[in-house]
Design an enzyme around this catalytic site. Structure first.
Site, PDB file in Angstrom:
ATOM      1  N   SER A 190       0.825  -1.221   0.000  1.00  0.00           N
ATOM      2  CA  SER A 190       0.000   0.000   0.000  1.00  0.00           C
ATOM      3  C   SER A 190       0.850   1.257   0.000  1.00  0.00           C
ATOM      4  O   SER A 190       0.324   2.354  -0.175  1.00  0.00           O
ATOM      5  CB  SER A 190      -1.048   0.055   1.106  1.00  0.00           C
ATOM      6  OG  SER A 190      -0.676  -0.596   2.225  1.00  0.00           O
ATOM      7  N   CYS A 223       0.069   0.467  10.465  1.00  0.00           N
ATOM      8  CA  CYS A 223       0.787  -0.815  10.330  1.00  0.00           C
ATOM      9  C   CYS A 223       0.476  -1.543   9.019  1.00  0.00           C
ATOM     10  O   CYS A 223      -0.648  -1.447   8.539  1.00  0.00           O
ATOM     11  CB  CYS A 223       0.424  -1.722  11.501  1.00  0.00           C
ATOM     12  SG  CYS A 223       1.133  -1.086  13.016  1.00  0.00           S
ATOM     13  N   LYS A 309     -12.868   4.237   2.157  1.00  0.00           N
ATOM     14  CA  LYS A 309     -13.119   2.878   1.643  1.00  0.00           C
ATOM     15  C   LYS A 309     -14.571   2.818   1.173  1.00  0.00           C
ATOM     16  O   LYS A 309     -15.475   3.326   1.859  1.00  0.00           O
ATOM     17  CB  LYS A 309     -12.897   1.843   2.748  1.00  0.00           C
ATOM     18  CG  LYS A 309     -11.598   2.039   3.525  1.00  0.00           C
ATOM     19  CD  LYS A 309     -10.370   1.582   2.749  1.00  0.00           C
ATOM     20  CE  LYS A 309      -9.099   1.926   3.507  1.00  0.00           C
ATOM     21  NZ  LYS A 309      -7.867   1.677   2.794  1.00  0.00           N
TER      22      LYS A 309
HETATM   23  C1  SAM Z   1      -5.061  -0.960   5.329  1.00  0.00           C
HETATM   24  S1  SAM Z   1      -4.160  -1.136   6.795  1.00  0.00           S
HETATM   25  C2  SAM Z   1      -3.019   0.156   6.696  1.00  0.00           C
HETATM   26  C3  SAM Z   1      -1.851  -0.140   5.831  1.00  0.00           C
HETATM   27  C4  SAM Z   1      -0.796   0.945   5.910  1.00  0.00           C
HETATM   28  N1  SAM Z   1      -1.276   2.195   5.352  1.00  0.00           N
HETATM   29  C5  SAM Z   1       0.457   0.541   5.180  1.00  0.00           C
HETATM   30  O1  SAM Z   1       0.771   1.184   4.165  1.00  0.00           O
HETATM   31  O2  SAM Z   1       1.151  -0.368   5.607  1.00  0.00           O
HETATM   32  C6  SAM Z   1      -5.274  -0.544   7.990  1.00  0.00           C
HETATM   33  C7  SAM Z   1      -4.698  -0.467   9.379  1.00  0.00           C
HETATM   34  O3  SAM Z   1      -5.612   0.291  10.172  1.00  0.00           O
HETATM   35  C8  SAM Z   1      -5.554  -0.181  11.475  1.00  0.00           C
HETATM   36  N2  SAM Z   1      -6.743   0.301  12.193  1.00  0.00           N
HETATM   37  C9  SAM Z   1      -8.048   0.022  11.937  1.00  0.00           C
HETATM   38  N3  SAM Z   1      -8.842   0.647  12.834  1.00  0.00           N
HETATM   39  C10 SAM Z   1      -8.000   1.340  13.642  1.00  0.00           C
HETATM   40  C11 SAM Z   1      -8.208   2.195  14.756  1.00  0.00           C
HETATM   41  N4  SAM Z   1      -9.431   2.454  15.193  1.00  0.00           N
HETATM   42  N5  SAM Z   1      -7.138   2.743  15.342  1.00  0.00           N
HETATM   43  C12 SAM Z   1      -5.882   2.503  14.896  1.00  0.00           C
HETATM   44  N6  SAM Z   1      -5.625   1.702  13.844  1.00  0.00           N
HETATM   45  C13 SAM Z   1      -6.677   1.117  13.233  1.00  0.00           C
HETATM   46  C14 SAM Z   1      -5.441  -1.678  11.326  1.00  0.00           C
HETATM   47  O4  SAM Z   1      -4.838  -2.244  12.503  1.00  0.00           O
HETATM   48  C15 SAM Z   1      -4.545  -1.811  10.088  1.00  0.00           C
HETATM   49  O5  SAM Z   1      -3.185  -1.993  10.461  1.00  0.00           O
END
Ligand code: SAM
Length: 361
Positions: A190, A223, A309
């Site tokens: 990503s 992450c 999304k």
């Molecule tokens: C699509 S991934 C992100 C990928 C990231 N942009 C990368 O390039 O590696 C979505 C992330 O959002 C996190 N996430 C979802 N809801 C969240 C929240 N309420 N607070 C913090 N992180 C959250 C998930 O743990 C996941 O790691």
């Protein structure tokens, strides 16, 4: 020639049809959007003469969310003879005599079937370019006023749309797709989404001024770190907010602090002015829009790139709701801002939005 060909990701033709119909109507132009689902393109037929040309000049491609490339075309040419596909194309161009044309682009929609034609397109470009030059075309400078690029869209063997796009209002990339190389040391694919977003939304000349070592960023939903990687690569210090694990390689840079917190509750650390907020959390789009509005209205960041999304059916309507909400909130607070939204090549069921706040009344 009174139609517009609009290229998009396959499966987003209805969004393109809704968007072009709305935005053309805003300019007082009405027409009919012809589409085939999963075809990767839409043909918008204008009712009044010369209006496709007006749209190609006045409707900014950067303001169309779901469209990658846009050009004026005429009727579909069918059954092009295998031995001479060039003459019928020249005949079409003779009718408009494109003396201000700078180059020729031969492309296909972005679908698996159409992409099989790409090798043909590449080969065909060479003799076609020679034939067009012989006619005295393709001599214009790309930067000269009102110059155009000639575009041909092959949708099957022997079937193509022939047309042109204004150089000031077209994507410089073949099929509107920037070819980015995945950096081997990036933690996730990503990373390419944020790289493409920066390329699309921030003029290259401005990049150093807008993203540099003096700046601090926050990455919500960070992450494993693909987006953080892009910010760190440009020198920023990044607060990476996520309950998950960040890639070791990012910790090693000394340019991140991992905050294992909820992105909806996280606030900027005291006495730190955050320059950039990025956010890739998978959540309802309106919930993300409200979170971003909170950050901007509180002055917690100046510039932001985030994803909305779109797993729902009415994707264009949802996007409109979110963008209208953000615009209204920022306008209410007297902000001057610039907002851009695009369905990037690296986006799947989502779009990417950029907002820069320039000041406040
Ligand atoms: C699509 S991934 C992100 C990928 C990231 N942009 C990368 O390039 O590696 C979505 C992330 O959002 C996190 N996430 C979802 N809801 C969240 C929240 N309420 N607070 C913090 N992180 C959250 C998930 O743990 C996941 O790691």
């Amino acid at each position: 020639m009174n139609k517009l060909a609009l290229l998009c990701r396959a499966g987003f033709e209805k969004e393109v049809a809704g968007e072009i119909t709305d935005k053309a109507a805003d300019l007082g132009i009405f027409g009919f959007a012809n589409l085939k689902e999963q075809s990767g393109f839409v043909i918008f037929e204008c009712y009044q003469p010369n209006e496709a040309d007006r749209l190609a000049q006045e409707l900014k491609l950067t303001e169309l969310i779901f469209v990658r490339q846009m050009f004026v075309v005429g009727e579909l040419l069918q059954n092009l003879p295998e031995k001479d596909r060039i003459s019928p194309i020249i005949e079409v161009y003779q009718a408009i005599n494109p003396i201000l044309s700078s180059d020729i682009v031969v492309e296909t929609p972005d679908t698996n079937e159409a992409k099989e034609l790409l090798t043909f397109c590449r080969k065909f470009t060479v003799p076609l370019r020679t034939a067009l030059k012989k006619q005295g075309w393709l001599g214009a400078k790309e930067s000269s006023k009102n110059s155009v690029s000639l575009h041909i869209l092959f949708i099957g063997s022997g079937k193509c749309y022939v047309g042109y796009a204004y150089n000031h209002n077209r994507s410089p990339f073949l099929m509107g797709i920037p070819r980015l190389k995945f950096p081997a040391d990036a933690p996730s694919r990503s990373t390419l989404k944020l790289e493409e977003a920066i390329l699309s939304f921030i003029p290259t000349n401005d990049e150093k001024k807008r993203l540099n070592e003096q700046m601090i960023g926050v990455d919500l939903g960070a992450c494993p770190g693909g987006w953080t990687y892009q910010l760190v690569k440009r020198g920023l210090f990044v607060y990476a907010v996520d309950h998950g694990k960040m890639a070791e390689s990012l910790h090693d840079t000394g340019r991140i602090e991992h905050c294992s917190e909820d992105g909806f509750k996280f606030q900027p650390p005291k006495r730190k002015q955050i320059d950039w907020l990025v956010c890739d959390m998978v959540e309802q789009p309106m919930r993300i829009a409200k979170l971003i509005a909170k950050w901007l209205v509180n002055g917690w960041c100046r510039e932001t790139i985030f994803n909305l999304k779109l797993p729902m059916k009415k994707r264009y309507q949802e996007v409109k709701l979110c963008l209208n909400y953000l615009e209204e909130e920022l306008t209410k607070q007297g902000f001057w801002f610039n907002i851009q939204a695009k369905h990037l090549y690296h986006d799947r069921e989502e779009i990417t939005v950029h907002i820069a706040v320039m000041g406040q009344k």
